[in-house]
Write an enzyme that holds these catalytic residues in place. Structure first.
Site, short mmCIF file in Angstrom:
data_model
loop_
_atom_site.label_atom_id
_atom_site.label_comp_id
_atom_site.label_asym_id
_atom_site.label_seq_id
_atom_site.Cartn_x
_atom_site.Cartn_y
_atom_site.Cartn_z
N GLN A 108 0.85 -1.20 0.00
CA GLN A 108 0.00 0.00 0.00
C GLN A 108 0.88 1.25 0.00
OE1 GLN A 108 -2.75 0.26 3.31
NE2 GLN A 108 -3.74 2.08 2.50
N HIS A 114 -8.60 1.81 -0.58
CA HIS A 114 -9.09 1.80 -1.97
C HIS A 114 -9.02 0.39 -2.51
CE1 HIS A 114 -4.78 2.72 -1.93
NE2 HIS A 114 -4.68 2.04 -3.07
#
Ligand code: 5GP
Ligand code: ZN
Length: 128
Positions: A108, A114
């Site tokens: 990430q 997301h």
């Protein structure tokens, strides 16, 4: 930690968050979908012919930090449903991949939860 301190930390995270700025419109993006709970936009460095990011409007730093409040499962389910909706719109009838990276080892790089929707080519396994 007191409620005031938590609020200050949260406000600081939101103010410095790239995706919060994209969602509020102060940083431009290519919109793919939006509703009252999420915003979906084209990834700036696409890894497949279709590469869309689906993010909740309300800041959460990651899936791991998304918490277990009552509305959370519904929100997470909604993000996945939007991924399916977009896959259909984009004509990904041969299949596609949905990815959520979490934390450093998970790859990430933007600390706002997301979902990646990737499609338009055959995907490899295992992922890198
Ligand atoms: P992560 O690595 O956190 O799972 O995914 C972050 C994604 O955000 C990456 O695929 C990256 O290309 C994308 N990204 C980073 N900065 C921007 C930006 O300013 N605009 C858009 N549209 N995507 C971005
Ligand atoms: Zn954010």
């Amino acid at each position: 930690m007191g409620a005031d301190a938590s609020l200050l930390l949260y406000t600081g995270a939101v103010m410095s968050c790239l995706f919060c700025k994209i969602i509020e419109g102060s940083i431009p993006s290519t919109k793919e979908y939006k509703d009252d709970r999420c915003y979906a936009f084209a990834d700036i460095h696409p890894q497949a012919p279709v590469h869309i990011l689906i993010a909740p409007r309300e800041h959460r730093s990651s899936l791991d930090a998304a918490g277990e409040e009552n509305e959370q499962p519904a929100l997470l389910g909604h993000l996945l449903q939007v991924a399916v909706h977009l896959a259909r719109i984009k004509g990904l009838a041969k299949g596609y991949r949905v990815v959520i990276n979490i934390g450093e080892d998970g790859g990430q790089t933007v600390d706002h939860l997301h979902v990646h929707l990737l499609g338009g080519r055959a995907m490899g396994w295992p992922p890198g």
